[in-house]
Motif scaffolding. Structure first.
Motif, short mmCIF file in Angstrom:
data_model
loop_
_atom_site.label_atom_id
_atom_site.label_comp_id
_atom_site.label_asym_id
_atom_site.label_seq_id
_atom_site.Cartn_x
_atom_site.Cartn_y
_atom_site.Cartn_z
N SER A 184 57.95 49.46 21.96
CA SER A 184 57.91 50.33 23.14
C SER A 184 56.84 51.37 22.91
N VAL A 185 55.99 51.56 23.90
CA VAL A 185 54.86 52.47 23.79
C VAL A 185 54.95 53.50 24.91
N MET A 186 54.85 54.77 24.54
CA MET A 186 54.81 55.81 25.55
C MET A 186 53.35 56.10 25.88
N ILE A 187 53.03 56.12 27.15
CA ILE A 187 51.67 56.43 27.59
C ILE A 187 51.74 57.68 28.45
N SER A 207 42.73 62.15 29.53
CA SER A 207 42.69 60.84 28.85
C SER A 207 44.10 60.33 28.64
N LEU A 208 44.24 59.00 28.59
CA LEU A 208 45.55 58.40 28.33
C LEU A 208 45.78 58.30 26.83
N LEU A 209 46.97 58.72 26.40
CA LEU A 209 47.36 58.62 25.00
C LEU A 209 48.38 57.51 24.85
N PHE A 210 48.29 56.77 23.77
CA PHE A 210 49.12 55.60 23.45
C PHE A 210 49.93 55.98 22.23
N TYR A 211 51.27 56.07 22.35
CA TYR A 211 52.11 56.55 21.26
C TYR A 211 53.20 55.54 20.92
N ALA A 232 56.36 55.34 18.65
CA ALA A 232 57.23 56.23 17.88
C ALA A 232 57.61 55.66 16.52
N LYS A 233 57.97 54.39 16.45
CA LYS A 233 58.42 53.81 15.18
C LYS A 233 57.33 53.82 14.11
N LYS A 234 56.08 53.86 14.53
CA LYS A 234 54.98 53.90 13.57
C LYS A 234 54.37 55.29 13.48
N ASP A 235 54.87 56.23 14.29
CA ASP A 235 54.31 57.57 14.39
C ASP A 235 52.79 57.49 14.56
N MET A 236 52.37 56.61 15.48
CA MET A 236 50.95 56.38 15.74
C MET A 236 50.61 56.88 17.14
N GLU A 237 49.60 57.72 17.22
CA GLU A 237 49.11 58.17 18.52
C GLU A 237 47.60 58.05 18.54
N GLU A 238 47.09 57.34 19.54
CA GLU A 238 45.65 57.14 19.71
C GLU A 238 45.30 57.30 21.18
N THR A 239 44.05 57.60 21.44
CA THR A 239 43.55 57.67 22.81
C THR A 239 43.15 56.27 23.26
N ILE A 240 43.45 55.95 24.50
CA ILE A 240 43.05 54.66 25.06
C ILE A 240 41.57 54.74 25.42
N ALA A 241 40.77 53.83 24.85
CA ALA A 241 39.33 53.81 25.09
C ALA A 241 38.98 52.97 26.31
N GLU A 291 44.36 43.69 28.46
CA GLU A 291 44.03 44.13 27.10
C GLU A 291 43.66 45.60 27.11
N VAL A 292 44.25 46.34 26.19
CA VAL A 292 44.02 47.78 26.06
C VAL A 292 43.39 48.02 24.69
N GLU A 293 42.25 48.69 24.67
CA GLU A 293 41.58 49.01 23.40
C GLU A 293 41.76 50.49 23.11
N LEU A 294 42.14 50.79 21.86
CA LEU A 294 42.32 52.17 21.44
C LEU A 294 41.08 52.66 20.70
N THR A 295 40.97 53.98 20.55
CA THR A 295 39.79 54.54 19.88
C THR A 295 39.70 54.15 18.41
N ASP A 296 40.80 53.71 17.80
CA ASP A 296 40.73 53.27 16.40
C ASP A 296 40.29 51.81 16.29
N GLY A 297 40.01 51.15 17.45
CA GLY A 297 39.54 49.78 17.45
C GLY A 297 40.63 48.74 17.62
N SER A 298 41.89 49.14 17.51
CA SER A 298 42.97 48.16 17.68
C SER A 298 43.11 47.78 19.15
N ARG A 299 43.62 46.58 19.37
CA ARG A 299 43.78 46.06 20.73
C ARG A 299 45.24 45.66 20.94
#
Length: 71
Positions: free
Chosen positions: A3-6, A13-17, A19-28, A41-49
């Motif tokens: 589950s991802v909170m946006i 900017s949209l943030l992609f969070y 919770a279980k991984k405590d990961m927050e990145e901006t959607i690129a 497909e959603v790409e994040l600023t860290d390069g993950s898709r």
């Protein structure tokens, strides 16, 4: 499929969070980001898709959605 909170940050900017991984990145980039649909497909600023089936009509943010890794 986590589950991802946006939500929007102060600059709009949209943030992609994840919770279980405590990961927050901006959607690129979002594959489909129109008035009719949002998702694909959603790409994040860290390069993950990540992927979500396109939603029509687009969701109001903040929202929580189920994504899967596209990598």
């Amino acid at each position: 499929m986590p589950s991802v909170m946006i939500r929007r940050n102060d600059s709009g900017s949209l943030l992609f969070y994840v919770a279980k991984k405590d990961m927050e990145e901006t959607i690129a980039a979002v594959e489909k980001d129109t008035a009719e649909e949002w998702g694909g497909e959603v790409e994040l600023t860290d390069g993950s898709r990540w992927y979500i089936d396109p939603i029509s009509p687009p969701p109001a943010f903040p929202t929580t959605l189920r994504f899967k890794r596209a990598d």
